[in-house]
Motif scaffolding. Sequence first.
Motif, mmCIF file in Angstrom:
data_model
loop_
_atom_site.group_PDB
_atom_site.id
_atom_site.type_symbol
_atom_site.label_atom_id
_atom_site.label_comp_id
_atom_site.label_asym_id
_atom_site.label_seq_id
_atom_site.Cartn_x
_atom_site.Cartn_y
_atom_site.Cartn_z
ATOM 1 N N UNK A 158 -13.216 -6.355 2.886
ATOM 2 C CA UNK A 158 -13.342 -5.298 1.870
ATOM 3 C C UNK A 158 -13.095 -3.925 2.480
ATOM 4 N N UNK A 159 -13.684 -3.680 3.653
ATOM 5 C CA UNK A 159 -13.538 -2.375 4.300
ATOM 6 C C UNK A 159 -12.104 -2.122 4.750
ATOM 7 N N UNK A 160 -11.440 -3.155 5.249
ATOM 8 C CA UNK A 160 -10.030 -2.995 5.579
ATOM 9 C C UNK A 160 -9.220 -2.673 4.323
ATOM 10 N N UNK A 161 -9.615 -3.249 3.193
ATOM 11 C CA UNK A 161 -8.939 -2.926 1.942
ATOM 12 C C UNK A 161 -9.130 -1.474 1.536
ATOM 13 N N UNK A 162 -10.350 -0.960 1.730
ATOM 14 C CA UNK A 162 -10.618 0.452 1.445
ATOM 15 C C UNK A 162 -9.729 1.337 2.321
ATOM 16 N N UNK A 163 -9.668 1.010 3.597
ATOM 17 C CA UNK A 163 -8.854 1.796 4.521
ATOM 18 C C UNK A 163 -7.375 1.695 4.182
ATOM 19 N N UNK A 164 -6.939 0.509 3.801
ATOM 20 C CA UNK A 164 -5.523 0.324 3.462
ATOM 21 C C UNK A 164 -5.121 1.185 2.271
ATOM 22 N N UNK A 165 -5.979 1.230 1.262
ATOM 23 C CA UNK A 165 -5.683 2.074 0.091
ATOM 24 C C UNK A 165 -5.671 3.547 0.483
ATOM 25 N N UNK A 166 -6.588 3.924 1.349
ATOM 26 C CA UNK A 166 -6.645 5.324 1.780
ATOM 27 C C UNK A 166 -5.379 5.740 2.516
ATOM 28 N N UNK A 167 -4.818 4.826 3.280
ATOM 29 C CA UNK A 167 -3.653 5.149 4.104
ATOM 30 C C UNK A 167 -2.330 5.033 3.361
ATOM 31 N N UNK A 168 -2.364 4.610 2.123
ATOM 32 C CA UNK A 168 -1.121 4.522 1.356
ATOM 33 C C UNK A 168 -0.533 5.925 1.174
ATOM 34 N N UNK A 169 0.658 6.145 1.671
ATOM 35 C CA UNK A 169 1.303 7.442 1.555
ATOM 36 C C UNK A 169 0.772 8.490 2.512
ATOM 37 N N UNK A 170 -0.075 8.087 3.473
ATOM 38 C CA UNK A 170 -0.640 9.031 4.442
ATOM 39 C C UNK A 170 -0.339 8.548 5.854
ATOM 40 N N UNK A 171 -0.061 9.480 6.747
ATOM 41 C CA UNK A 171 0.112 9.123 8.153
ATOM 42 C C UNK A 171 -1.220 8.873 8.830
ATOM 43 N N UNK A 172 -2.238 9.652 8.443
ATOM 44 C CA UNK A 172 -3.555 9.550 9.071
ATOM 45 C C UNK A 172 -4.631 9.531 7.993
ATOM 46 N N UNK A 173 -5.847 9.290 8.398
ATOM 47 C CA UNK A 173 -6.914 9.021 7.436
ATOM 48 C C UNK A 173 -7.286 10.254 6.620
ATOM 49 N N UNK A 174 -7.316 11.414 7.268
ATOM 50 C CA UNK A 174 -7.784 12.629 6.585
ATOM 51 C C UNK A 174 -6.944 13.818 7.024
ATOM 52 N N UNK A 175 -5.790 13.971 6.394
ATOM 53 C CA UNK A 175 -4.904 15.067 6.774
ATOM 54 C C UNK A 175 -4.233 14.782 8.097
ATOM 55 N N UNK A 176 -4.281 15.736 9.009
ATOM 56 C CA UNK A 176 -3.703 15.542 10.335
ATOM 57 C C UNK A 176 -4.562 14.579 11.154
ATOM 58 N N UNK A 177 -4.004 14.108 12.233
ATOM 59 C CA UNK A 177 -4.730 13.263 13.184
ATOM 60 C C UNK A 177 -6.041 13.949 13.575
ATOM 61 N N UNK A 178 -7.150 13.205 13.511
ATOM 62 C CA UNK A 178 -8.460 13.837 13.643
ATOM 63 C C UNK A 178 -9.470 12.896 14.282
ATOM 64 N N UNK A 179 -10.680 13.406 14.417
ATOM 65 C CA UNK A 179 -11.767 12.597 14.949
ATOM 66 C C UNK A 179 -12.059 11.384 14.066
ATOM 67 N N UNK A 180 -11.703 11.431 12.803
ATOM 68 C CA UNK A 180 -11.892 10.266 11.936
ATOM 69 C C UNK A 180 -10.998 9.119 12.389
ATOM 70 N N UNK A 181 -9.740 9.415 12.695
ATOM 71 C CA UNK A 181 -8.835 8.376 13.193
ATOM 72 C C UNK A 181 -9.342 7.807 14.512
ATOM 73 N N UNK A 182 -9.829 8.674 15.391
ATOM 74 C CA UNK A 182 -10.325 8.227 16.695
ATOM 75 C C UNK A 182 -11.484 7.254 16.527
ATOM 76 N N UNK A 183 -12.383 7.564 15.619
ATOM 77 C CA UNK A 183 -13.546 6.703 15.400
ATOM 78 C C UNK A 183 -13.147 5.359 14.807
ATOM 79 N N UNK A 184 -12.232 5.382 13.849
ATOM 80 C CA UNK A 184 -11.879 4.160 13.129
ATOM 81 C C UNK A 184 -11.009 3.242 13.976
ATOM 82 N N UNK A 185 -10.051 3.803 14.717
ATOM 83 C CA UNK A 185 -9.146 2.947 15.488
ATOM 84 C C UNK A 185 -9.893 2.196 16.576
ATOM 85 N N UNK A 186 -10.967 2.767 17.088
ATOM 86 C CA UNK A 186 -11.715 2.109 18.148
ATOM 87 C C UNK A 186 -12.278 0.766 17.703
ATOM 88 N N UNK A 187 -12.613 0.662 16.425
ATOM 89 C CA UNK A 187 -13.153 -0.583 15.891
ATOM 90 C C UNK A 187 -12.083 -1.492 15.308
#
Length: 230
Positions: A141-170
């Motif tokens: 389910x969580x991967x599905x949430x992330x997949x929808x968020x990333x549709x049409x986006x290069x990164x999770x929240x605007x530019x590459x950020x601490x959010x991407x760093x936290x999420x990619x680690x897991x």
Amino acid sequence: MPKPIELYYWPTPNGWKVTIFLEEAGVPYDVKYVNIGKGEQFEPDFLAISPNNRMPAIVDPDGPGGEPISVFESGAILQYLGRKTQLFYPAGERARVEVEEWLMWQMGGLGPMLGQNHHFRNYAPEKIPYAIDRYVNEADRLYGVLDKRLEGRDFVAGDYSIADMAIVSWTRGYERQGIDIAKFANVKRWLDTVLARPAVQRAMAVGEEKRTNLADDKEAQKVLFGQRAR
């Protein structure tokens, strides 16, 4: 040159969050390994920095007002470093809130659920189908949430950020989580992009030689999985 940040670390998803930031930002740091399989997280000197007996933690000798400061909890560390360096953490309130939403999503949902997934799929001495299904389904389910968020986006929240760093680690461990990454094309594209960054590769190599197969290390399992109040 500024004094290096002291990083109390072991090569795990939460530890990688901080090495990723430090490598991306070019911040000098000294690694202080905390072998969590041997119980070093319970030593008094470490507890003075991280009272929750969890790594990572940092000590910045050049903290606010030029005085040292210690910070524990990986999300708080990322926010602190982002404010200090003015990198990967936008100053504008709307953009900052967006990054914080996804950082908290990782801290409160993705990380804990994938951690339980790892435990019941890979480490539990008794394979309990209900528990495995529960956490594999929640991971999906969580991967599905992330997949929808990333549709049409290069990164999770605007530019590459601490959010991407936290999420990619897991999420880099999707195979061990029972996730069919082919279902999540946007996540796969994003993972490939972030994991190809040289700083991310350097960060995830820090202490790699110290990692052991936890599934075979029964003594480490006793330390990690039998903790109670002390």
